[in-house]
Motif scaffolding. Sequence first.
Motif, PDB file in Angstrom:
ATOM      1  N   LEU A 169       9.717  -8.981  10.794  1.00 28.49           N
ATOM      2  CA  LEU A 169       9.771  -7.522  10.819  1.00 28.49           C
ATOM      3  C   LEU A 169      11.112  -7.032  11.358  1.00 28.49           C
ATOM      4  CD1 LEU A 169       8.085  -4.952  10.285  1.00 28.49           C
ATOM      5  CD2 LEU A 169       7.479  -4.992  12.710  1.00 28.49           C
ATOM      6  N   ARG A 203      10.225  -0.388  15.065  1.00 26.76           N
ATOM      7  CA  ARG A 203       9.128   0.548  15.286  1.00 26.76           C
ATOM      8  C   ARG A 203       9.042   1.575  14.153  1.00 26.76           C
ATOM      9  NH1 ARG A 203       8.325   4.686  20.451  1.00 26.76           N
ATOM     10  NH2 ARG A 203       6.297   5.511  19.779  1.00 26.76           N
ATOM     11  N   TYR A 231       0.441  -5.552   3.544  1.00 28.19           N
ATOM     12  CA  TYR A 231       0.789  -5.263   2.152  1.00 28.19           C
ATOM     13  C   TYR A 231       1.213  -6.550   1.438  1.00 28.19           C
ATOM     14  CZ  TYR A 231       2.891  -2.832  -1.835  1.00 28.19           C
ATOM     15  OH  TYR A 231       3.194  -2.393  -3.104  1.00 28.19           O
ATOM     16  N   ARG A 242       3.245   2.016   7.338  1.00 28.72           N
ATOM     17  CA  ARG A 242       1.823   2.351   7.339  1.00 28.72           C
ATOM     18  C   ARG A 242       1.596   3.740   6.739  1.00 28.72           C
ATOM     19  NH1 ARG A 242      -2.786   0.503   9.554  1.00 28.72           N
ATOM     20  NH2 ARG A 242      -1.740  -1.129  10.759  1.00 28.72           N
ATOM     21  N   LYS A 263       7.703  -0.137  11.088  1.00 27.41           N
ATOM     22  CA  LYS A 263       6.276  -0.429  11.215  1.00 27.41           C
ATOM     23  C   LYS A 263       5.436   0.825  10.995  1.00 27.41           C
ATOM     24  CE  LYS A 263       2.990  -2.537  14.450  1.00 27.41           C
ATOM     25  NZ  LYS A 263       2.865  -3.162  15.791  1.00 27.41           N
ATOM     26  N   GLN A 264       5.808   1.924  11.661  1.00 22.66           N
ATOM     27  CA  GLN A 264       5.053   3.168  11.541  1.00 22.66           C
ATOM     28  C   GLN A 264       5.225   3.785  10.151  1.00 22.66           C
ATOM     29  OE1 GLN A 264       6.502   5.542  14.809  1.00 22.66           O
ATOM     30  NE2 GLN A 264       5.149   4.561  16.310  1.00 22.66           N
ATOM     31  N   THR A 272      -0.889   0.590   5.158  1.00 22.79           N
ATOM     32  CA  THR A 272      -1.149  -0.691   5.800  1.00 22.79           C
ATOM     33  C   THR A 272       0.157  -1.194   6.416  1.00 22.79           C
ATOM     34  OG1 THR A 272      -2.061  -2.925   5.470  1.00 22.79           O
ATOM     35  CG2 THR A 272      -0.664  -2.047   3.718  1.00 22.79           C
ATOM     36  N   THR A 273       0.089  -2.301   7.144  1.00 26.44           N
ATOM     37  CA  THR A 273       1.299  -2.879   7.723  1.00 26.44           C
ATOM     38  C   THR A 273       2.126  -3.561   6.643  1.00 26.44           C
ATOM     39  OG1 THR A 273       0.265  -5.021   8.164  1.00 26.44           O
ATOM     40  CG2 THR A 273       0.043  -3.311   9.860  1.00 26.44           C
TER      41      THR A 273
END
Length: 337
Positions: free
Chosen positions: A250, A262, A279, A269, A265-266, A274-275
């Motif tokens: 990531l 961050r 995915y 979604r 990641k956010q 989804t993450t």
Amino acid sequence: MTISISRNYFWEIFFEDEPSKQLYEPSDEFDILWQYPSQFGKGYCRDIQLREGLGLLISNYQLRDRLTIKVPERGGDFVAYDFWVSGSGEGRDVHTGKYLAGGAGQYLFSSGGTVPSQIGTSSTAQPHLAISVWMTQELFRSFAGNAQKEVSSSLQHLRQPTQELYQRLGTTTPVMQGLVQQILCCPYQGLTKRMYLESKTLELMTLLLEEELEAKEGRHNPTALKLNDIDRIHHARNILLENLDNPPSLIELAKQVGLNDRSLKQGFRRVFGTTAFGYLHDYRLEKARQLLNTSQMKVIEVADSIGFASRSYFTAAFKKKFGLSPKEYQMQQKKSV
């Protein structure tokens, strides 16, 4: 290669090189299979009449040559959608010259006025797998729940047959993706198959209508992402899909697209529901399903090609998602050909 299309919203297929050859085999009274001749490629289109005013088309093929599709002008008494699982579709309005294209992981929602004559194309680059659903305006309005069959004001733009064609291209969410897979992997036959497929197509329509309501009623997330960030997140997804067998972490992925981990990641979604690696996991399994369906690869070869080091983990994950082990699914597909 060119085909012409008629039959209400969906396909009655005539290959210009073989205009007299019948290319379909009925599997049920309401389910017709149009098989592509071997000299053109492999695969089929299934035309399924779910009920009066509601139809489903499943397209699953890979061609030897680029396909040109001629679609005649048709009336606007419909609400419809198309979901692409793999491959892509590209259309051109022969009157305006305007192009509208969609591909894997996207859908096209349509409604309203008369659809002009169109010329569409399908590439041979990869297998094409998609579902299309149409619903008449009469059936659509019957769900309104009142004697006048009037839908809410926020959805009026979907039920005016005299207006210009309304179309919206969107991203398939994980929930939508799951419903599409349930349609493609329907485990039933006869009456139960028809009921099952109807329920899933209506559930997909529900999700699309909810998105329409959110847009018209201004219920979008006030913390919506900037367009530039959305582009970076889509770029991150493409990097993952190009490296199925060895994806970056990531943090590495975030650096490659110019976001912090961050935000990635956010944002991932928000955009895909989804993450990033959730995915990727679902995409790997869908890719595995396609390979088992369209190639002669062994199960272990499929697992290796999509980045599953453990065959037992691959088998368990595949069965959890599709209800059958990879071997069982492959055998089922061979029997249905």
